[in-house]
Design a protein around this motif. Structure first.
Motif, PDB file in Angstrom:
ATOM      1  N   ARG A  39       0.257  -1.402   0.122  1.00  0.00           N
ATOM      2  CA  ARG A  39       0.343   0.163  -0.089  1.00  0.00           C
ATOM      3  C   ARG A  39       0.917   1.354   0.017  1.00  0.00           C
ATOM      4  N   VAL A  40       2.279   0.787   0.473  1.00  0.00           N
ATOM      5  CA  VAL A  40       3.166   2.310   0.525  1.00  0.00           C
ATOM      6  C   VAL A  40       3.350   2.793  -0.873  1.00  0.00           C
ATOM      7  N   ARG A  41       3.783   1.749  -1.741  1.00  0.00           N
ATOM      8  CA  ARG A  41       4.584   1.060  -2.769  1.00  0.00           C
ATOM      9  C   ARG A  41       3.750   1.866  -3.741  1.00  0.00           C
ATOM     10  N   ALA A  42       2.188   1.529  -3.635  1.00  0.00           N
ATOM     11  CA  ALA A  42       1.114   1.626  -4.702  1.00  0.00           C
ATOM     12  C   ALA A  42       1.249   3.559  -4.487  1.00  0.00           C
ATOM     13  N   THR A  43       1.254   4.187  -3.469  1.00  0.00           N
ATOM     14  CA  THR A  43       1.047   5.478  -2.813  1.00  0.00           C
ATOM     15  C   THR A  43       1.640   5.800  -3.908  1.00  0.00           C
ATOM     16  N   ARG A  44       3.273   5.567  -3.477  1.00  0.00           N
ATOM     17  CA  ARG A  44       4.450   6.354  -3.843  1.00  0.00           C
ATOM     18  C   ARG A  44       4.282   6.501  -5.427  1.00  0.00           C
ATOM     19  N   GLY A  45       3.815   5.485  -6.089  1.00  0.00           N
ATOM     20  CA  GLY A  45       3.819   5.082  -7.349  1.00  0.00           C
ATOM     21  C   GLY A  45       2.633   6.096  -7.889  1.00  0.00           C
ATOM     22  N   LEU A  46       1.469   5.976  -7.166  1.00  0.00           N
ATOM     23  CA  LEU A  46       0.398   6.507  -8.097  1.00  0.00           C
ATOM     24  C   LEU A  46       0.376   8.435  -7.765  1.00  0.00           C
ATOM     25  N   VAL A  47       1.846   8.742  -6.564  1.00  0.00           N
ATOM     26  CA  VAL A  47       1.814  10.139  -6.349  1.00  0.00           C
ATOM     27  C   VAL A  47       3.092  10.996  -7.401  1.00  0.00           C
ATOM     28  N   LEU A  48       4.333   9.195  -8.112  1.00  0.00           N
ATOM     29  CA  LEU A  48       5.248  10.197  -8.806  1.00  0.00           C
ATOM     30  C   LEU A  48       4.375  10.166 -10.322  1.00  0.00           C
ATOM     31  N   THR A  49       3.162   9.274 -10.090  1.00  0.00           N
ATOM     32  CA  THR A  49       2.768   9.736 -11.379  1.00  0.00           C
ATOM     33  C   THR A  49       1.741  10.998 -11.802  1.00  0.00           C
ATOM     34  N   SER A  50       1.629  11.175 -10.790  1.00  0.00           N
ATOM     35  CA  SER A  50       0.521  12.280 -10.249  1.00  0.00           C
ATOM     36  C   SER A  50       1.317  13.781 -10.542  1.00  0.00           C
ATOM     37  N   LEU A  51       2.664  13.765  -9.690  1.00  0.00           N
ATOM     38  CA  LEU A  51       3.403  14.646 -10.249  1.00  0.00           C
ATOM     39  C   LEU A  51       3.696  15.020 -11.424  1.00  0.00           C
ATOM     40  N   PHE A  52       4.261  13.600 -12.521  1.00  0.00           N
ATOM     41  CA  PHE A  52       4.615  13.767 -13.839  1.00  0.00           C
ATOM     42  C   PHE A  52       3.824  14.033 -15.108  1.00  0.00           C
ATOM     43  N   LEU A  53       1.849  13.646 -14.518  1.00  0.00           N
ATOM     44  CA  LEU A  53       1.748  14.400 -15.532  1.00  0.00           C
ATOM     45  C   LEU A  53       0.942  15.630 -15.472  1.00  0.00           C
ATOM     46  N   CYS A  54       0.804  16.045 -14.479  1.00  0.00           N
ATOM     47  CA  CYS A  54       0.656  17.448 -13.680  1.00  0.00           C
ATOM     48  C   CYS A  54       1.634  18.591 -14.630  1.00  0.00           C
ATOM     49  N   GLY A  55       2.974  17.632 -15.055  1.00  0.00           N
ATOM     50  CA  GLY A  55       4.193  19.129 -15.146  1.00  0.00           C
ATOM     51  C   GLY A  55       3.778  18.952 -16.611  1.00  0.00           C
ATOM     52  N   SER A  56       3.750  18.014 -16.900  1.00  0.00           N
ATOM     53  CA  SER A  56       3.421  17.437 -18.480  1.00  0.00           C
ATOM     54  C   SER A  56       1.966  18.620 -19.233  1.00  0.00           C
ATOM     55  N   GLY A  57       1.282  18.451 -17.740  1.00  0.00           N
ATOM     56  CA  GLY A  57      -0.158  19.385 -18.104  1.00  0.00           C
ATOM     57  C   GLY A  57      -0.474  20.756 -18.386  1.00  0.00           C
ATOM     58  N   ILE A  58       1.153  20.961 -17.274  1.00  0.00           N
ATOM     59  CA  ILE A  58       0.952  22.435 -17.048  1.00  0.00           C
ATOM     60  C   ILE A  58       1.934  23.405 -18.036  1.00  0.00           C
ATOM     61  N   VAL A  59       2.288  22.583 -18.671  1.00  0.00           N
ATOM     62  CA  VAL A  59       3.530  23.074 -20.249  1.00  0.00           C
ATOM     63  C   VAL A  59       2.445  22.560 -21.116  1.00  0.00           C
TER      64      VAL A  59
END
Length: 231
Positions: A89-109
């Motif tokens: 569950r911790v690993r899933a949380t970390r993966g989702l957060v990292l993916t979220s940060l990448f998608l949000c940064g790409s979306g802002i660009v």
């Protein structure tokens, strides 16, 4: 209405980076959960009968854990390890957060490139794709926070007893810590909802009429054509 479209796009462009900063702050800070244990009392001076009660504060994040003795300068942090680190569950949380940060940064660009209301030709499809990525990032952040919060009491607690600042203190003899949600979680929740709202604002603005500059140019062209015909 052109003004409504511009306001919506500007709102999205402001909200998206704000959500990114809040979620990133939550990700790197070690206060996703915390708990306290009593260490006893120490006197504050000659003749003091009660003294100050010392508390051991434990906090865990996604990548770091910390121990601190309240009312003292004793504090130690270390990378998460053991059962907590390898918990699915911790690993899933970390993966989702990292993916979220990448998608949000790409979306802002994409949104910054596409929502060009300072020109006559905004790229609506590009801006819409950026808004979709930002909104999706917010949904992933909400999913990560929900998983961690729901399973927080069940996550393992690793006690590290070989830390330099805590020599002489047997951490394994301390009473069990009642862990509860901490400040980083609240930063994450706020940031995730801001991401969702920013993405939706961009999508809403893209579906509106064209930007004011282009509208004025089209109006001028119509007036000039009408003038040429009348002459």
């Amino acid at each position: 209405m052109p003004g409504t479209a511009s306001a919506s796009i500007v709102t999205g462009i402001v909200f998206a980076p704000l959500g990114l900063v809040l979620v990133f702050t939550a990700a790197i800070t070690p206060q996703w959960r915390e708990g306290q244990a009593r260490l006893g009392r120490v006197g504050t001076g000659v003749g003091e009968s009660r003294g100050i009660e010392l508390l051991l504060l434990r906090s865990d994040g996604l990548w770091e854990s910390c121990l601190q003795v309240v009312h003292s300068e004793l504090r130690e942090c270390w990378p998460v390890s053991g059962a907590y680190q390898h918990d699915s569950r911790v690993r899933a949380t970390r993966g989702l957060v990292l993916t979220s940060l990448f998608l949000c940064g790409s979306g802002i660009v994409l949104a910054s490139v596409g929502a060009r209301c300072w020109t006559d030709t905004p790229l609506r499809n590009v801006a819409g794709a950026g808004g979709l990525l930002v909104a999706l990032a917010g949904v992933l952040s909400l999913a990560a926070l929900s998983i961690y919060t729901h399973h927080l009491p069940k996550l393992a607690v690793e006690l590290v007893s070989n830390m330099s600042d805590f020599q002489g203190l047997d951490l394994h003899k301390l009473p069990s810590l009642a862990l509860r949600p901490a400040g980083s979680l609240y930063f994450g929740w706020v940031g995730a909802w801001v991401q969702v709202l920013g993405g939706l604002a961009l999508l809403f603005g893209v579906g509106r009429p064209q930007c004011p500059g282009r509208t004025r140019r089209v109006q001028r062209e119509i007036v000039m054509k009408a003038y040429d015909v009348s002459c």
